[in-house]
Motif scaffolding. Sequence first.
Motif, PDB file in Angstrom:
ATOM      1  N   ILE A  14      -0.631  24.294 -18.275  1.00  0.00           N
ATOM      2  CA  ILE A  14      -1.121  22.920 -18.171  1.00  0.00           C
ATOM      3  C   ILE A  14      -0.420  22.234 -17.010  1.00  0.00           C
ATOM      4  CG2 ILE A  14      -1.253  20.687 -19.353  1.00  0.00           C
ATOM      5  CD1 ILE A  14      -1.180  22.388 -22.023  1.00  0.00           C
ATOM      6  N   ASP A  15      -1.215  21.645 -16.115  1.00  0.00           N
ATOM      7  CA  ASP A  15      -0.661  20.967 -14.945  1.00  0.00           C
ATOM      8  C   ASP A  15      -0.796  19.446 -15.054  1.00  0.00           C
ATOM      9  OD1 ASP A  15       0.636  21.296 -12.379  1.00  0.00           O
ATOM     10  OD2 ASP A  15      -1.242  20.633 -11.473  1.00  0.00           O
ATOM     11  N   ASP A  16      -1.645  18.988 -15.955  1.00  0.00           N
ATOM     12  CA  ASP A  16      -1.780  17.550 -16.218  1.00  0.00           C
ATOM     13  C   ASP A  16      -2.533  17.379 -17.528  1.00  0.00           C
ATOM     14  OD1 ASP A  16      -1.529  14.793 -15.924  1.00  0.00           O
ATOM     15  OD2 ASP A  16      -3.024  14.621 -14.333  1.00  0.00           O
ATOM     16  N   ILE A  17      -2.307  16.235 -18.134  1.00  0.00           N
ATOM     17  CA  ILE A  17      -3.015  15.834 -19.351  1.00  0.00           C
ATOM     18  C   ILE A  17      -3.595  14.466 -19.052  1.00  0.00           C
ATOM     19  CG2 ILE A  17      -2.785  15.272 -21.808  1.00  0.00           C
ATOM     20  CD1 ILE A  17      -0.170  17.043 -21.703  1.00  0.00           C
ATOM     21  N   GLN A  18      -4.871  14.287 -19.361  1.00  0.00           N
ATOM     22  CA  GLN A  18      -5.532  13.014 -19.073  1.00  0.00           C
ATOM     23  C   GLN A  18      -6.253  12.528 -20.325  1.00  0.00           C
ATOM     24  OE1 GLN A  18      -7.956  14.475 -15.853  1.00  0.00           O
ATOM     25  NE2 GLN A  18      -6.583  13.592 -14.332  1.00  0.00           N
ATOM     26  N   THR A  19      -6.159  11.227 -20.546  1.00  0.00           N
ATOM     27  CA  THR A  19      -6.877  10.619 -21.665  1.00  0.00           C
ATOM     28  C   THR A  19      -7.644   9.405 -21.161  1.00  0.00           C
ATOM     29  OG1 THR A  19      -4.902   9.347 -22.263  1.00  0.00           O
ATOM     30  CG2 THR A  19      -5.269  11.387 -23.452  1.00  0.00           C
ATOM     31  N   PRO A  20      -8.856   9.208 -21.680  1.00  0.00           N
ATOM     32  CA  PRO A  20      -9.622   8.023 -21.292  1.00  0.00           C
ATOM     33  C   PRO A  20      -8.943   6.758 -21.823  1.00  0.00           C
ATOM     34  CG  PRO A  20     -11.026   9.656 -22.354  1.00  0.00           C
ATOM     35  CD  PRO A  20      -9.611  10.096 -22.557  1.00  0.00           C
ATOM     36  N   MET A  21      -8.804   5.781 -20.956  1.00  0.00           N
ATOM     37  CA  MET A  21      -8.207   4.511 -21.358  1.00  0.00           C
ATOM     38  C   MET A  21      -8.844   3.404 -20.517  1.00  0.00           C
ATOM     39  SD  MET A  21      -4.206   3.447 -21.656  1.00  0.00           S
ATOM     40  CE  MET A  21      -3.919   4.557 -23.025  1.00  0.00           C
ATOM     41  N   GLU A  22      -9.544   2.506 -21.187  1.00  0.00           N
ATOM     42  CA  GLU A  22     -10.184   1.372 -20.529  1.00  0.00           C
ATOM     43  C   GLU A  22     -11.034   1.811 -19.333  1.00  0.00           C
ATOM     44  OE1 GLU A  22      -7.231  -1.624 -19.738  1.00  0.00           O
ATOM     45  OE2 GLU A  22      -6.478  -1.547 -21.781  1.00  0.00           O
ATOM     46  N   ASN A  23     -11.937   2.746 -19.571  1.00  0.00           N
ATOM     47  CA  ASN A  23     -12.880   3.252 -18.570  1.00  0.00           C
ATOM     48  C   ASN A  23     -12.222   3.959 -17.395  1.00  0.00           C
ATOM     49  OD1 ASN A  23     -15.102   2.323 -20.070  1.00  0.00           O
ATOM     50  ND2 ASN A  23     -14.843   0.275 -19.202  1.00  0.00           N
ATOM     51  N   GLU A  24     -10.993   4.376 -17.554  1.00  0.00           N
ATOM     52  CA  GLU A  24     -10.297   5.162 -16.536  1.00  0.00           C
ATOM     53  C   GLU A  24      -9.616   6.332 -17.218  1.00  0.00           C
ATOM     54  OE1 GLU A  24      -7.695   3.126 -13.847  1.00  0.00           O
ATOM     55  OE2 GLU A  24      -8.927   1.335 -13.843  1.00  0.00           O
ATOM     56  N   LEU A  25      -9.194   7.302 -16.430  1.00  0.00           N
ATOM     57  CA  LEU A  25      -8.427   8.399 -16.978  1.00  0.00           C
ATOM     58  C   LEU A  25      -6.943   8.157 -16.716  1.00  0.00           C
ATOM     59  CD1 LEU A  25     -10.416  11.658 -16.116  1.00  0.00           C
ATOM     60  CD2 LEU A  25     -10.127  10.538 -18.326  1.00  0.00           C
ATOM     61  N   LEU A  26      -6.177   8.169 -17.766  1.00  0.00           N
ATOM     62  CA  LEU A  26      -4.730   8.024 -17.667  1.00  0.00           C
ATOM     63  C   LEU A  26      -4.139   9.413 -17.468  1.00  0.00           C
ATOM     64  CD1 LEU A  26      -2.152   6.234 -18.039  1.00  0.00           C
ATOM     65  CD2 LEU A  26      -2.223   6.959 -20.437  1.00  0.00           C
ATOM     66  N   SER A  27      -3.468   9.613 -16.349  1.00  0.00           N
ATOM     67  CA  SER A  27      -2.854  10.893 -16.014  1.00  0.00           C
ATOM     68  C   SER A  27      -1.392  10.878 -16.446  1.00  0.00           C
ATOM     69  CB  SER A  27      -2.943  11.139 -14.505  1.00  0.00           C
ATOM     70  OG  SER A  27      -2.025  12.126 -14.106  1.00  0.00           O
ATOM     71  N   ILE A  28      -1.007  11.847 -17.252  1.00  0.00           N
ATOM     72  CA  ILE A  28       0.383  11.926 -17.687  1.00  0.00           C
ATOM     73  C   ILE A  28       1.288  12.255 -16.501  1.00  0.00           C
ATOM     74  CG2 ILE A  28       2.001  13.166 -19.203  1.00  0.00           C
ATOM     75  CD1 ILE A  28       0.013  11.061 -20.513  1.00  0.00           C
ATOM     76  N   ARG A  29       0.819  13.065 -15.569  1.00  0.00           N
ATOM     77  CA  ARG A  29       1.606  13.329 -14.349  1.00  0.00           C
ATOM     78  C   ARG A  29       1.905  12.019 -13.621  1.00  0.00           C
ATOM     79  NH1 ARG A  29       1.574  18.711 -11.618  1.00  0.00           N
ATOM     80  NH2 ARG A  29       2.227  17.523  -9.829  1.00  0.00           N
ATOM     81  N   ASN A  30       0.875  11.188 -13.471  1.00  0.00           N
ATOM     82  CA  ASN A  30       1.071   9.896 -12.788  1.00  0.00           C
ATOM     83  C   ASN A  30       2.030   9.006 -13.567  1.00  0.00           C
ATOM     84  OD1 ASN A  30      -0.683  10.764 -10.828  1.00  0.00           O
ATOM     85  ND2 ASN A  30      -2.397   9.514 -11.510  1.00  0.00           N
ATOM     86  N   GLU A  31       1.936   9.028 -14.892  1.00  0.00           N
ATOM     87  CA  GLU A  31       2.854   8.247 -15.732  1.00  0.00           C
ATOM     88  C   GLU A  31       4.287   8.711 -15.548  1.00  0.00           C
ATOM     89  OE1 GLU A  31       2.365   5.498 -17.955  1.00  0.00           O
ATOM     90  OE2 GLU A  31       0.576   5.465 -16.706  1.00  0.00           O
ATOM     91  N   LEU A  32       4.500  10.010 -15.533  1.00  0.00           N
ATOM     92  CA  LEU A  32       5.851  10.548 -15.328  1.00  0.00           C
ATOM     93  C   LEU A  32       6.398  10.163 -13.961  1.00  0.00           C
ATOM     94  CD1 LEU A  32       5.313  14.115 -16.832  1.00  0.00           C
ATOM     95  CD2 LEU A  32       6.655  12.257 -17.856  1.00  0.00           C
ATOM     96  N   THR A  33       5.541  10.283 -12.936  1.00  0.00           N
ATOM     97  CA  THR A  33       5.944   9.929 -11.572  1.00  0.00           C
ATOM     98  C   THR A  33       6.309   8.447 -11.485  1.00  0.00           C
ATOM     99  OG1 THR A  33       4.559  11.681 -10.663  1.00  0.00           O
ATOM    100  CG2 THR A  33       5.203   9.918  -9.155  1.00  0.00           C
ATOM    101  N   ALA A  34       5.516   7.588 -12.117  1.00  0.00           N
ATOM    102  CA  ALA A  34       5.784   6.149 -12.119  1.00  0.00           C
ATOM    103  C   ALA A  34       7.107   5.838 -12.817  1.00  0.00           C
ATOM    104  CB  ALA A  34       4.644   5.379 -12.775  1.00  0.00           C
ATOM    105  N   GLN A  35       7.382   6.524 -13.914  1.00  0.00           N
ATOM    106  CA  GLN A  35       8.649   6.292 -14.614  1.00  0.00           C
ATOM    107  C   GLN A  35       9.841   6.691 -13.769  1.00  0.00           C
ATOM    108  OE1 GLN A  35       8.726   7.870 -18.611  1.00  0.00           O
ATOM    109  NE2 GLN A  35       6.638   7.172 -18.975  1.00  0.00           N
ATOM    110  N   ILE A  36       9.711   7.795 -13.063  1.00  0.00           N
ATOM    111  CA  ILE A  36      10.791   8.249 -12.194  1.00  0.00           C
ATOM    112  C   ILE A  36      10.994   7.260 -11.059  1.00  0.00           C
ATOM    113  CG2 ILE A  36      11.474  10.056 -10.563  1.00  0.00           C
ATOM    114  CD1 ILE A  36       9.852  12.006 -12.444  1.00  0.00           C
ATOM    115  N   SER A  37       9.911   6.780 -10.477  1.00  0.00           N
ATOM    116  CA  SER A  37       9.982   5.857  -9.350  1.00  0.00           C
ATOM    117  C   SER A  37      10.552   4.502  -9.738  1.00  0.00           C
ATOM    118  CB  SER A  37       8.588   5.648  -8.747  1.00  0.00           C
ATOM    119  OG  SER A  37       8.088   6.857  -8.256  1.00  0.00           O
ATOM    120  N   SER A  38      10.334   4.095 -10.975  1.00  0.00           N
ATOM    121  CA  SER A  38      10.790   2.760 -11.401  1.00  0.00           C
ATOM    122  C   SER A  38      12.276   2.723 -11.748  1.00  0.00           C
ATOM    123  CB  SER A  38       9.971   2.271 -12.593  1.00  0.00           C
ATOM    124  OG  SER A  38      10.285   3.026 -13.753  1.00  0.00           O
ATOM    125  N   GLN A  39      12.910   3.844 -11.769  1.00  0.00           N
ATOM    126  CA  GLN A  39      14.331   3.884 -12.170  1.00  0.00           C
ATOM    127  C   GLN A  39      15.250   3.726 -10.994  1.00  0.00           C
ATOM    128  OE1 GLN A  39      15.346   3.944 -15.523  1.00  0.00           O
ATOM    129  NE2 GLN A  39      13.173   3.567 -15.770  1.00  0.00           N
TER     130      GLN A  39
END
Length: 172
Positions: free
Chosen positions: A147-172
């Motif tokens: 598995i290279d990414d997990i995506q779930t539909p959220m408010e008519n968009e796809l939420l990418s777990i990879r993008n979420e992880l990257t955002a968390q790393i960047s915000s620290q």
Amino acid sequence: MKTFWLLAAVMVLPVQALAADATAPVRDVMAAAEANWAENPGDYQDYFSDKRLASLYSAEFAALYRKAADTPSAKEMGSPFDWDVIVNGQDGCPLKNLSIEAARPEGGVTRVTAKFQGLTCFGTDPEYQAYSETYFNVIEEKGRAVIDDIQTPMENELLSIRNELTAQISSQ
């Protein structure tokens, strides 16, 4: 002569039969989700345990997860996420009618869709009987499907777990 027939047999096999089973890592993760959301769940099964990170996920995804899990906020919460990223929620019911289906590979990525009902215990209204979907982008790495990414539909968009992880790393 045996070599000829063996070679001929291999050449007529469909190419996909030789490729890694893209649904295998998804089935493992979804079995954990079913166990976690069971009516009488046992011990929590971590989707991102060291064992699963090493065997079910791509090296890049695993590295992102480990880096995000090492951030102060993730350490405080015990995880980079405050919701179940597989069923896309904090509340739910035992999963019902789970199906797992792989699409045709495109550009080295196979999208595997896990479809399930996860809110049926809340009532008979259509919103509780609706199906949810989680998408897994699966690639082949070192001869195995991961598995290279997990995506779930959220408010008519796809939420990418990879993008979420990257955002968390960047915000620290």
